[in-house]
Enzyme design. Structure first.
Site, mmCIF file in Angstrom:
data_model
loop_
_atom_site.group_PDB
_atom_site.id
_atom_site.type_symbol
_atom_site.label_atom_id
_atom_site.label_comp_id
_atom_site.label_asym_id
_atom_site.label_seq_id
_atom_site.Cartn_x
_atom_site.Cartn_y
_atom_site.Cartn_z
ATOM 1 N N TRP A 158 0.826 -1.220 0.000
ATOM 2 C CA TRP A 158 0.000 0.000 0.000
ATOM 3 C C TRP A 158 0.851 1.257 0.000
ATOM 4 O O TRP A 158 0.515 2.244 -0.649
ATOM 5 C CB TRP A 158 -1.015 -0.032 1.143
ATOM 6 C CG TRP A 158 -2.076 -1.044 0.835
ATOM 7 C CD1 TRP A 158 -2.269 -2.246 1.478
ATOM 8 C CD2 TRP A 158 -3.028 -1.003 -0.240
ATOM 9 N NE1 TRP A 158 -3.299 -2.930 0.860
ATOM 10 C CE2 TRP A 158 -3.777 -2.199 -0.182
ATOM 11 C CE3 TRP A 158 -3.318 -0.069 -1.233
ATOM 12 C CZ2 TRP A 158 -4.801 -2.486 -1.085
ATOM 13 C CZ3 TRP A 158 -4.335 -0.351 -2.140
ATOM 14 C CH2 TRP A 158 -5.063 -1.547 -2.058
ATOM 15 N N LYS B 298 -12.801 -1.600 6.963
ATOM 16 C CA LYS B 298 -12.117 -2.640 7.745
ATOM 17 C C LYS B 298 -12.579 -2.562 9.198
ATOM 18 O O LYS B 298 -13.315 -3.422 9.645
ATOM 19 C CB LYS B 298 -10.607 -2.507 7.621
ATOM 20 C CG LYS B 298 -10.140 -2.879 6.207
ATOM 21 C CD LYS B 298 -9.016 -2.025 5.743
ATOM 22 C CE LYS B 298 -8.784 -2.034 4.269
ATOM 23 N NZ LYS B 298 -8.678 -3.315 3.609
ATOM 24 N N ASP C 151 -1.402 6.494 6.726
ATOM 25 C CA ASP C 151 -2.474 5.684 6.138
ATOM 26 C C ASP C 151 -2.821 4.630 7.189
ATOM 27 O O ASP C 151 -2.089 3.665 7.376
ATOM 28 C CB ASP C 151 -1.998 5.034 4.830
ATOM 29 C CG ASP C 151 -3.041 4.060 4.272
ATOM 30 O OD1 ASP C 151 -4.105 3.873 4.905
ATOM 31 O OD2 ASP C 151 -2.783 3.481 3.193
HETATM 32 N N1 PMP Z 1 -4.297 1.506 2.198
HETATM 33 C C1 PMP Z 1 -4.393 0.352 2.890
HETATM 34 C C2 PMP Z 1 -3.451 0.107 4.030
HETATM 35 C C3 PMP Z 1 -5.366 -0.579 2.530
HETATM 36 O O1 PMP Z 1 -5.454 -1.744 3.203
HETATM 37 C C4 PMP Z 1 -6.250 -0.314 1.464
HETATM 38 C C5 PMP Z 1 -7.342 -1.268 1.040
HETATM 39 N N2 PMP Z 1 -7.154 -2.572 1.290
HETATM 40 C C6 PMP Z 1 -6.099 0.885 0.764
HETATM 41 C C7 PMP Z 1 -5.117 1.779 1.166
HETATM 42 C C8 PMP Z 1 -6.998 1.227 -0.402
HETATM 43 O O2 PMP Z 1 -8.278 1.498 0.074
HETATM 44 P P1 PMP Z 1 -9.513 1.715 -0.902
HETATM 45 O O3 PMP Z 1 -9.759 0.411 -1.591
HETATM 46 O O4 PMP Z 1 -10.631 2.119 0.009
HETATM 47 O O5 PMP Z 1 -9.153 2.803 -1.853
#
Ligand code: PMP
Length: 370
Positions: free
Chosen positions: A108, A202, A178
């Site tokens: 991520w 989550k 994040d």
């Molecule tokens: N950052 C992290 C740490 C994530 O786990 C996720 C989604 N699994 C995201 C960003 C992306 O999130 P979204 O799908 O809501 O854009």
């Protein structure tokens, strides 16, 4: 066989959208047709109505109490998921003649970096790629640019399963966290961050809501030239009503923060439950004589996403299909890394972890050294 109530519900280890506390779902079900005192569903009323105003204000107050959010921070209820934050953060916070610093602890963080590159100069201050993102840096492994616009880090890497357990002090550079996959899983020292963001699907409810907590002086960085929706300052000035916010997601977020305050007993209690549940699974991994191999180094293990492998692909598939017979669902690792991932967010019950733990022990006894 039903595992939670008369309604059939599995032990849900999904990485997100993920399990929601049963009592929250029941409350939402009870109020679905008519929000008390409102005569209509929360989905059917104006985002500018006094009734929805109360829902949103209560959700924000509960969040502020849970995280002890200082007065000089604003809470924004946005859309677009965390991926949109990968873009909004650099678009709003990058300063001229300065770079944005990125700490890459997994998939991520890398995704966030590639969006930031589109907005300006970036500098990778640490990258866990050489050990396949199985660890985190110590603070002195990271050298920040002293005039960096901000430092971006991912508090919990959902795919690899590595997590910062503390809020480190990175000095004067504003830290952007994040916290998508460990938001509200433990107390956080908000004052150590310039901005925190988390998609809600989550630990905080529904896909479609993204919560942003931003230190108010950073709002001055948002330029008037930005497209309106992408401008934090406009959202802050309009109290998250610049456009129609995700009203049902905010309502559900309110129920989850209420559950955290009134049923769980706050974030320290939540952290304790998360620590205990994670420990009971990692203990099985550690006692398995190498049958289960954890991905993360022990001191960097996530309390949210427990990632491990079995000796071969065949056993991994068998593990997943046999687990399903015990109502254990969504254990397959992310497609980019394979293996098993048990996501045990706040709503995971001790019973669910116990069934998984017993299944893991039993599976190993039947398959080790054969
Ligand atoms: N950052 C992290 C740490 C994530 O786990 C996720 C989604 N699994 C995201 C960003 C992306 O999130 P979204 O799908 O809501 O854009």
């Amino acid at each position: 066989m039903a595992v939670e109530t008369a309604v059939e519900r599995l032990y849900n280890f999904s990485a997100g959208p993920a399990a929601i506390p049963l009592s929250v779902l029941q409350q939402a079900q009870k109020e679905l047709l008519s929000l008390p005192g409102c005569g209509a569903s929360v989905m059917e009323i104006s985002h500018r109505s006094p009734q929805f105003g109360d829902v949103m204000a209560e959700a924000e107050q509960r969040l502020r109490r849970l995280l002890d959010v200082p007065e000089n921070y604003r809470v924004l209820f946005l859309q677009g998921g965390s991926r949109l934050q990968f873009s909004m953060v650099p678009m709003n916070l990058m300063l001229a003649d300065s770079s944005a610093n990125y700490l890459l602890s997994g998939a991520w963080g890398k995704n966030a970096l590639s969006e930031a590159r589109k907005s300006g100069a970036v500098n990778v201050v640490w990258d866990g790629a050489t050990t396949n993102y199985d660890r985190l840096p110590r603070q002195d492994d990271v050298t920040l640019d002293s005039n960096a616009s901000y430092l971006h880090l991912t508090s919990n890497e959902t795919i690899q399963g590595v997590q910062f357990q503390e809020d480190l002090d990175w000095g004067d550079v504003p830290v952007v966290g994040d916290m998508s996959s460990d938001f509200l899983s433990r107390p956080v020292d908000v004052s150590r961050y310039g901005l925190i963001y988390a998609c809600a699907q989550k630990n905080a409810g529904l896909a479609g809501l993204t919560v942003v907590i931003i230190r108010d002086d950073l709002l001055d960085r948002s330029s008037d030239g930005l497209p309106g929706y992408l401008n934090y300052r406009l959202h802050a000035e309009a109290n998250s009503l610049w456009n129609t916010p995700p009203t049902f997601g905010i309502y559900l977020f309110g129920l989850i923060t209420k559950w955290l305050e009134e049923e769980v007993g706050g974030l320290s209690a939540m952290r304790k439950q998360n620590q205990d549940q994670a420990k009971s699974l990692y203990d099985v991994v550690d006692a398995s004589d190498g049958f289960y191999q954890g991905h993360a180094q022990p001191d960097c293990r996530s309390l949210m996403n427990v990632t491990f492998r079995l000796p071969n692909e065949g056993l991994q598939s068998q593990f997943i299909s046999e687990a399903a017979e015990h109502q254990l669902d969504a254990l397959k690792g992310h497609r980019s890394v394979g293996g098993i991932r048990a996501s045990i967010y706040n709503a995971m019950t001790d019973a669910g972890v116990d069934v998984l733990r017993q299944f893991m022990n039993d599976f190993r006894d039947r398959h080790a050294n054969r």
